[in-house]
Design an enzyme around this catalytic site. Structure first.
Site, PDB file in Angstrom:
ATOM      1  N   ASP A   1      -1.130  -5.048  -3.873  1.00  0.00           N
ATOM      2  CA  ASP A   1      -2.240  -3.260  -4.091  1.00  0.00           C
ATOM      3  C   ASP A   1      -0.800  -2.552  -3.512  1.00  0.00           C
ATOM      4  O   ASP A   1      -0.679  -2.808  -2.318  1.00  0.00           O
ATOM      5  CB  ASP A   1      -3.296  -3.169  -2.844  1.00  0.00           C
ATOM      6  CG  ASP A   1      -4.086  -2.501  -3.807  1.00  0.00           C
ATOM      7  OD1 ASP A   1      -3.339  -1.571  -4.144  1.00  0.00           O
ATOM      8  OD2 ASP A   1      -5.426  -2.347  -3.510  1.00  0.00           O
TER       9      ASP A   1
ATOM     10  N   ASP B   1      -2.219  -0.786  -9.997  1.00  0.00           N
ATOM     11  CA  ASP B   1      -1.496  -1.018  -9.083  1.00  0.00           C
ATOM     12  C   ASP B   1      -2.189  -2.498  -8.474  1.00  0.00           C
ATOM     13  O   ASP B   1      -1.757  -2.544  -7.168  1.00  0.00           O
ATOM     14  CB  ASP B   1      -1.642   0.038  -8.551  1.00  0.00           C
ATOM     15  CG  ASP B   1      -3.060   0.566  -7.490  1.00  0.00           C
ATOM     16  OD1 ASP B   1      -3.632   0.135  -8.391  1.00  0.00           O
ATOM     17  OD2 ASP B   1      -3.300   1.088  -6.257  1.00  0.00           O
ATOM     18  N   GLU B   2      -2.849  -3.179  -9.255  1.00  0.00           N
ATOM     19  CA  GLU B   2      -3.274  -4.136  -8.347  1.00  0.00           C
ATOM     20  C   GLU B   2      -2.847  -5.174  -9.580  1.00  0.00           C
ATOM     21  O   GLU B   2      -3.146  -5.358 -10.331  1.00  0.00           O
ATOM     22  CB  GLU B   2      -4.788  -4.294  -7.601  1.00  0.00           C
ATOM     23  CG  GLU B   2      -5.464  -2.633  -7.848  1.00  0.00           C
ATOM     24  CD  GLU B   2      -6.955  -3.239  -6.899  1.00  0.00           C
ATOM     25  OE1 GLU B   2      -7.088  -4.130  -7.070  1.00  0.00           O
ATOM     26  OE2 GLU B   2      -7.530  -2.190  -7.732  1.00  0.00           O
TER      27      GLU B   2
HETATM   28 MG   LIG Z   1      -3.973   0.780  -4.836  1.00  0.00          MG
END
Ligand SMILES: [Mg+2]
Lengths: 410, 87
Positions: free
Chosen positions: A9, A111-112
């Site tokens: 993340d 974003d993961e």
């Molecule tokens: Mg994040």
């Protein structure tokens, strides 16, 4: 060798991505080290906060907050308008790096990523990934390691930034159970309220609650979060499926629909969902389908139309679907609606056309922001006025009402 | 060295293998005069991918104001722009 799941993340993604880009272009200030935020348009004081630095957070700036409010609590806040193209690039590059470590990678959000890997020492691998991303792309990530996706994700949520955490089954009592229950994945605002009403304040209390009781007050969602609180999850890491043929949603209506106003609201609510999913996959569609089933004696109809140019715009899809529905509807009572888009292409290679709508770029940005809000705060956060007092969900199609969307399914 | 990140007009060579080398560039200085600077030597080549944005970094040598200077230039692939990076 044992099989492990990693959750990677990016730390305050939009903000740190922007910071790295600015530094690369000679900006003397690192946005990560000052009170800074990504959001709307500062000159017009419009829009909302999408991401913030640690300093801004400490000053009381919150994600989702209107800019003028954020400037009130933190007058020295530096605000930078979002650059989604940059963020997509960062997201792609981060995923590409993770894919060099394992073939089984699932992009869970911008974003993961989840990654599955059989190895001897997952902590060593996690450090390699973290350092490689930092060295190459210039930003930091948190990595959670466990044996299922839920626990890996809960692990990466622990102390930030630039940290690696394990969250194995035998650690949940110590690391996860003391946390407030709203930090559990899938416990949104509405669920949190309900749980605290019954005296369930921590994840541990939820884990030790009676599952039948939770089932009574929250149906399947209650069972789901009980399992999560106990670290139970068996969902597989799904490899990116870039070759989706179509995206569709359908719904059975709670009453007979024989009025075009209600019919159009159901079609709109389904279109909202379809369009969000389309955009989440970074795709455009060329064909729109609509279908309905009659209330009595079954039967129904469907029709499709090819658009002049591909689109990912809610309005365009909705207008086409509604037109099609009007063409096929015999004005008899309807109990089931379906909206579907096909002939999908990636939105990156979109060709401009003289038939493009006016202000297309503006509209696309608007839709992107609405999507972000709904993902973060649930589908009810923002809705079209036509749904007010209609009793119809503004986004429809197999998603729990009010819970985070899209990424909500492990 | 100080980070300048000043954009310049560049003449460069792209060889058969796609290797790009700076030759000479033009920029407007603080004195508002046009300066032309020749790259005498390329000492080092590097590549970076910060924020997913590719740039070539060159450590170069030029004669500026009659003295020999070693400094860095950058080429941004996505925009085809050249910069004096650090001097
Ligand atoms: Mg994040």
């Amino acid at each position: 060798m044992k099989k492990y799941i990693f959750h990677i993340d990016a730390n305050s993604a939009y903000l740190s991505w922007q910071a790295v880009y600015d530094l690369q272009h000679g900006n003397a200030i690192d946005l990560r080290n000052i009170s800074a935020a990504i959001g709307g348009d500062k000159s017009k004081r419009k829009g909302i906060i999408l991401a913030k630095s640690l300093k801004a957070k400490q000053a009381g700036v919150k994600t989702g907050q209107p800019l003028f409010e954020a400037l009130k609590v933190c007058p020295e806040l530096t605000i930078v308008s979002p650059n989604y193209q940059l963020y997509m690039k960062c997201s792609d590059e981060m995923t590409a790096i993770i894919q060099t470590f394992s073939k089984k990678v699932e992009r869970f959000s911008v974003d993961e990523c989840f990654m599955e890997l059989s190895c001897e020492n997952p902590i060593v691998i996690a450090y390699q990934i973290k350092e490689y991303i930092h060295k190459t792309l210039g930003f930091t990530v948190n990595i959670g390691i466990s044996t299922n996706k839920l626990l890996a994700k809960m692990g990466s949520e622990l102390e930030k930034p630039d940290k690696i955490h394990t969250m194995f089954k035998e650690e949940i009592m110590e690391k996860m159970w003391p946390l407030p229950v709203n930090e559990l994945f899938m416990v949104g605002r509405a669920t949190y309220k309900k749980l605290t009403k019954y005296g369930i304040n921590t994840i541990g209390q939820l884990a030790n609650s009676d599952i039948d009781f939770l089932n009574q007050i929250m149906k399947s969602h209650g069972r789901l979060i009980w399992h999560y609180a106990n670290g139970l999850d068996s969902s597989p890491v799904k490899k990116d499926n870039r070759k989706i043929k179509g995206i569709g949603n359908s719904t059975t209506t709670p009453f007979d629909v024989d009025d075009i106003r209600y019919a159009s609201l159901f079609i709109l609510s389904l279109t909202e969902m379809v369009a969000i999913r389309l955009r989440a996959n970074n795709m455009m569609c060329h064909v729109v389908h609509v279908s309905y089933h009659r209330a009595s004696k079954g039967g129904g109809q469907g029709r499709q139309r090819k658009l002049i140019t591909p689109t990912d715009q809610t309005n365009t899809i909705y207008q086409t679907a509604l037109e099609l529905f009007k063409e096929i509807w015999d004005e008899g009572p309807v109990r089931h609606f379906g909206v579907r888009v096909t002939m999908l292409n990636t939105a990156n290679i979109y060709q401009r056309s003289i038939f493009d709508e006016k202000n297309l770029e503006k509209k696309r940005r608007l839709n992107q922001n609405i999507d972000l809000l709904r993902v973060k705060y649930g589908s009810q956060t923002i809705k079209r006025a036509s749904f007010i007092a209609s009793g119809i969900n503004n986004v429809n199609g197999g998603v729990h009402d009010n819970y985070p969307m899209m990424t909500s399914l492990l | 060295m100080k980070i300048l990140m000043k954009s310049v007009d560049m003449i460069c060579v792209s060889n058969k293998d796609g290797k790009i080398s700076p030759i000479k560039y033009k920029f407007v200085g603080k004195d508002e005069q046009i300066h032309i600077v020749k790259i005498n030597r390329i000492l080092e080549r590097n590549e970076e991918r910060l924020a997913g944005n590719r740039m070539y970094i060159y450590k170069v040598m030029s004669i500026i104001n009659n003295s020999q200077r070693v400094y860095e230039m950058k080429y941004e692939l996505a925009t085809c722009k050249w910069y004096i990076y650090k001097m």
